[in-house]
Write a protein that holds these residues in place. Structure first.
Motif, PDB file in Angstrom:
ATOM      1  N   MET A   1       0.751  -1.039   0.143  1.00 42.08           N
ATOM      2  CA  MET A   1       0.018   0.198   0.539  1.00 42.08           C
ATOM      3  C   MET A   1       0.824   1.443  -0.321  1.00 42.08           C
ATOM      4  SD  MET A   1      -2.930   0.578   0.001  1.00 42.08           S
ATOM      5  CE  MET A   1      -4.485   1.828   0.295  1.00 42.08           C
ATOM      6  N   LYS A   2       1.712   1.450   0.974  1.00 44.09           N
ATOM      7  CA  LYS A   2       2.710   2.624   0.943  1.00 44.09           C
ATOM      8  C   LYS A   2       3.107   2.271  -0.479  1.00 44.09           C
ATOM      9  CE  LYS A   2       4.278   1.715   5.179  1.00 44.09           C
ATOM     10  NZ  LYS A   2       5.106   1.503   6.152  1.00 44.09           N
ATOM     11  N   VAL A   3       3.754   1.967  -1.171  1.00 46.76           N
ATOM     12  CA  VAL A   3       4.583   1.703  -2.538  1.00 46.76           C
ATOM     13  C   VAL A   3       3.624   2.305  -3.848  1.00 46.76           C
ATOM     14  CG1 VAL A   3       5.673   0.361  -4.690  1.00 46.76           C
ATOM     15  CG2 VAL A   3       6.318   0.192  -2.379  1.00 46.76           C
ATOM     16  N   ASN A   4       2.465   1.743  -3.305  1.00 44.39           N
ATOM     17  CA  ASN A   4       1.345   2.114  -4.593  1.00 44.39           C
ATOM     18  C   ASN A   4       0.601   4.182  -4.333  1.00 44.39           C
ATOM     19  OD1 ASN A   4       0.175  -0.016  -6.173  1.00 44.39           O
ATOM     20  ND2 ASN A   4      -0.288  -0.565  -4.146  1.00 44.39           N
ATOM     21  N   ALA A   5       0.125   4.422  -2.329  1.00 41.53           N
ATOM     22  CA  ALA A   5       0.701   5.921  -2.549  1.00 41.53           C
ATOM     23  C   ALA A   5       2.202   6.725  -2.711  1.00 41.53           C
ATOM     24  CB  ALA A   5       0.480   5.951  -1.164  1.00 41.53           C
ATOM     25  N   LEU A  56       8.241  10.923   1.784  1.00 44.29           N
ATOM     26  CA  LEU A  56       6.950  10.410   2.621  1.00 44.29           C
ATOM     27  C   LEU A  56       8.205   9.117   2.350  1.00 44.29           C
ATOM     28  CD1 LEU A  56       4.232   9.955   3.527  1.00 44.29           C
ATOM     29  CD2 LEU A  56       4.098   9.807   0.854  1.00 44.29           C
ATOM     30  N   SER A  57       8.586   9.075   1.266  1.00 41.36           N
ATOM     31  CA  SER A  57       9.663   6.762   1.385  1.00 41.36           C
ATOM     32  C   SER A  57      10.337   7.776   2.016  1.00 41.36           C
ATOM     33  CB  SER A  57       9.931   6.862  -0.335  1.00 41.36           C
ATOM     34  OG  SER A  57      10.911   7.727  -0.277  1.00 41.36           O
ATOM     35  N   SER A  58      11.365   8.379   2.554  1.00 41.40           N
ATOM     36  CA  SER A  58      12.240   7.957   3.674  1.00 41.40           C
ATOM     37  C   SER A  58      11.450   8.023   5.107  1.00 41.40           C
ATOM     38  CB  SER A  58      13.351   8.870   4.082  1.00 41.40           C
ATOM     39  OG  SER A  58      12.580   9.991   4.222  1.00 41.40           O
ATOM     40  N   LEU A  59      10.442   8.497   5.173  1.00 42.70           N
ATOM     41  CA  LEU A  59       9.919   8.750   6.707  1.00 42.70           C
ATOM     42  C   LEU A  59       8.700   7.107   7.111  1.00 42.70           C
ATOM     43  CD1 LEU A  59       8.017  11.916   7.250  1.00 42.70           C
ATOM     44  CD2 LEU A  59      10.358  11.024   8.416  1.00 42.70           C
ATOM     45  N   TYR A  64      14.265   0.277   1.378  1.00 37.74           N
ATOM     46  CA  TYR A  64      14.914  -0.503   0.311  1.00 37.74           C
ATOM     47  C   TYR A  64      15.332  -0.665  -0.902  1.00 37.74           C
ATOM     48  CZ  TYR A  64      13.562  -1.725   5.209  1.00 37.74           C
ATOM     49  OH  TYR A  64      13.358  -2.193   6.574  1.00 37.74           O
ATOM     50  N   ARG A  65      16.377  -1.219  -1.578  1.00 36.67           N
ATOM     51  CA  ARG A  65      16.446  -0.878  -2.650  1.00 36.67           C
ATOM     52  C   ARG A  65      15.472  -1.714  -3.871  1.00 36.67           C
ATOM     53  NH1 ARG A  65      19.064   2.992  -5.377  1.00 36.67           N
ATOM     54  NH2 ARG A  65      19.940   2.170  -7.437  1.00 36.67           N
ATOM     55  N   LYS A  66      14.615  -2.532  -3.160  1.00 37.41           N
ATOM     56  CA  LYS A  66      14.062  -3.086  -4.268  1.00 37.41           C
ATOM     57  C   LYS A  66      12.476  -2.510  -4.670  1.00 37.41           C
ATOM     58  CE  LYS A  66      15.222  -7.730  -3.610  1.00 37.41           C
ATOM     59  NZ  LYS A  66      14.733  -9.393  -3.379  1.00 37.41           N
ATOM     60  N   VAL A  67      12.248  -1.289  -3.814  1.00 39.71           N
ATOM     61  CA  VAL A  67      11.215  -0.746  -3.375  1.00 39.71           C
ATOM     62  C   VAL A  67      10.946   0.639  -4.080  1.00 39.71           C
ATOM     63  CG1 VAL A  67       9.344   0.579  -1.128  1.00 39.71           C
ATOM     64  CG2 VAL A  67      10.028  -2.133  -1.023  1.00 39.71           C
ATOM     65  N   GLN A  68      12.658   0.825  -4.210  1.00 34.32           N
ATOM     66  CA  GLN A  68      12.883   2.279  -4.424  1.00 34.32           C
ATOM     67  C   GLN A  68      12.229   1.602  -6.172  1.00 34.32           C
ATOM     68  OE1 GLN A  68      16.957   3.046  -3.845  1.00 34.32           O
ATOM     69  NE2 GLN A  68      15.769   4.450  -1.992  1.00 34.32           N
ATOM     70  N   LYS A  69      12.756   0.280  -6.318  1.00 38.76           N
ATOM     71  CA  LYS A  69      12.661   0.365  -8.292  1.00 38.76           C
ATOM     72  C   LYS A  69      11.592   0.622  -8.649  1.00 38.76           C
ATOM     73  CE  LYS A  69      17.707  -1.794  -8.354  1.00 38.76           C
ATOM     74  NZ  LYS A  69      18.449  -3.240  -9.267  1.00 38.76           N
ATOM     75  N   VAL A  70      10.992  -0.880  -7.226  1.00 40.99           N
ATOM     76  CA  VAL A  70       9.478  -0.625  -7.821  1.00 40.99           C
ATOM     77  C   VAL A  70       8.664   0.703  -7.920  1.00 40.99           C
ATOM     78  CG1 VAL A  70       7.049  -1.855  -6.709  1.00 40.99           C
ATOM     79  CG2 VAL A  70       9.764  -3.033  -7.296  1.00 40.99           C
ATOM     80  N   SER A  71       8.275   1.311  -7.015  1.00 38.57           N
ATOM     81  CA  SER A  71       8.202   2.856  -6.879  1.00 38.57           C
ATOM     82  C   SER A  71       8.722   3.711  -8.598  1.00 38.57           C
ATOM     83  CB  SER A  71       7.872   3.415  -6.262  1.00 38.57           C
ATOM     84  OG  SER A  71       9.660   3.538  -5.625  1.00 38.57           O
ATOM     85  N   PHE A 117      15.475   9.932 -12.302  1.00 36.10           N
ATOM     86  CA  PHE A 117      15.812  11.821 -11.960  1.00 36.10           C
ATOM     87  C   PHE A 117      15.243  10.483 -10.089  1.00 36.10           C
ATOM     88  CE2 PHE A 117      12.566  14.406  -9.432  1.00 36.10           C
ATOM     89  CZ  PHE A 117      14.231  15.287  -9.156  1.00 36.10           C
ATOM     90  N   LEU A 118      14.078   9.614 -10.260  1.00 35.13           N
ATOM     91  CA  LEU A 118      13.836   9.003  -9.420  1.00 35.13           C
ATOM     92  C   LEU A 118      14.423   8.497  -8.412  1.00 35.13           C
ATOM     93  CD1 LEU A 118      10.123   8.701 -10.208  1.00 35.13           C
ATOM     94  CD2 LEU A 118      10.389  10.497  -8.588  1.00 35.13           C
ATOM     95  N   LEU A 119      15.169   8.026  -9.470  1.00 41.33           N
ATOM     96  CA  LEU A 119      16.199   6.969  -8.622  1.00 41.33           C
ATOM     97  C   LEU A 119      17.343   7.736  -7.942  1.00 41.33           C
ATOM     98  CD1 LEU A 119      16.886   4.257 -11.428  1.00 41.33           C
ATOM     99  CD2 LEU A 119      15.399   4.046  -8.871  1.00 41.33           C
ATOM    100  N   ILE A 120      17.340   8.693  -8.588  1.00 41.04           N
ATOM    101  CA  ILE A 120      18.843   9.229  -7.459  1.00 41.04           C
ATOM    102  C   ILE A 120      18.514   9.874  -7.324  1.00 41.04           C
ATOM    103  CG2 ILE A 120      20.227  11.164  -8.092  1.00 41.04           C
ATOM    104  CD1 ILE A 120      20.643  10.331 -11.425  1.00 41.04           C
ATOM    105  N   MET A 121      17.126  11.009  -7.123  1.00 44.78           N
ATOM    106  CA  MET A 121      16.916  11.412  -5.624  1.00 44.78           C
ATOM    107  C   MET A 121      16.532  10.336  -4.907  1.00 44.78           C
ATOM    108  SD  MET A 121      17.475  14.697  -6.379  1.00 44.78           S
ATOM    109  CE  MET A 121      16.945  14.907  -5.558  1.00 44.78           C
ATOM    110  N   SER A 122      16.284   9.432  -4.815  1.00 44.58           N
ATOM    111  CA  SER A 122      15.886   8.099  -3.478  1.00 44.58           C
ATOM    112  C   SER A 122      16.916   8.168  -2.974  1.00 44.58           C
ATOM    113  CB  SER A 122      14.804   7.525  -4.328  1.00 44.58           C
ATOM    114  OG  SER A 122      15.398   6.709  -5.495  1.00 44.58           O
ATOM    115  N   SER A 123      18.147   8.073  -3.974  1.00 45.42           N
ATOM    116  CA  SER A 123      19.335   7.493  -3.546  1.00 45.42           C
ATOM    117  C   SER A 123      19.885   8.876  -2.185  1.00 45.42           C
ATOM    118  CB  SER A 123      20.436   7.005  -4.439  1.00 45.42           C
ATOM    119  OG  SER A 123      19.970   6.398  -5.786  1.00 45.42           O
ATOM    120  N   ILE A 124      19.989   9.582  -2.891  1.00 51.95           N
ATOM    121  CA  ILE A 124      20.073  10.727  -1.909  1.00 51.95           C
ATOM    122  C   ILE A 124      19.237  10.547  -0.646  1.00 51.95           C
ATOM    123  CG2 ILE A 124      20.640  13.041  -1.869  1.00 51.95           C
ATOM    124  CD1 ILE A 124      21.331  13.255  -5.278  1.00 51.95           C
TER     125      ILE A 124
END
Length: 141
Positions: A1-5, A56-59, A64-71, A117-124
């Motif tokens: 549910m979090k990944v979809n949001a 929000l994703s960090s909170l 996690y790496r797999k969740v980042q890729k999926v989102s 952009f999302l992958l880079i920013m989520s890694s940061i």
């Protein structure tokens, strides 16, 4: 549910600036707001929503790496669904409101660059949140 949001917020963060860019003449004609304000406003709202989604994703501890890729991939179906819905709810009635020919290239470029952009920013964001956690743990010792 979090990944979809989070994915929905990612999709909205790209949808608002692109809709502002593609429909600037229609928004200008119907609201009376200048095109410059529409461009800058939609860009600013998109940046704020992207930062909010990344925070929000960090909170929510979904960094996690797999969740980042999926989102970073799951936002695409939501984006196209919302784009289709916007086009059905607000059809173009005046041919003068059609975007210029370069808008298609901007749309394609945005769709290609946005996942990276999302992958880079989520890694940061992940590295910053981890460093804050380590810093906080170090202060309590």
């Amino acid at each position: 549910m979090k990944v979809n949001a989070i994915s929905i917020v990612y999709a909205v963060a790209l949808l608002i600036p692109l809709e502002g860019l593609l429909n600037v003449y229609r928004l200008n004609r119907t609201t009376g707001i200048s095109s410059t304000v529409i461009w800058y406003g939609s860009f600013f709202v998109g940046i704020v929503l992207t930062i909010a989604a990344l925070s929000l994703s960090s909170l929510l501890h979904t960094s996690y790496r797999k969740v980042q890729k999926v989102s970073c991939i799951l936002w695409l179906p939501y984006f196209f669904g919302m784009l289709y819905l916007m086009n059905r709810l607000f059809p173009m009635t005046n041919e003068g409101d059609a975007p210029g020919p370069i808008a298609g290239f901007i749309l394609i470029g945005s769709l290609l660059v946005y996942p990276f952009f999302l992958l880079i920013m989520s890694s940061i964001v992940k590295s910053v949140s981890e460093s804050k956690k380590l810093h906080i743990k170090g202060e309590h010792l």
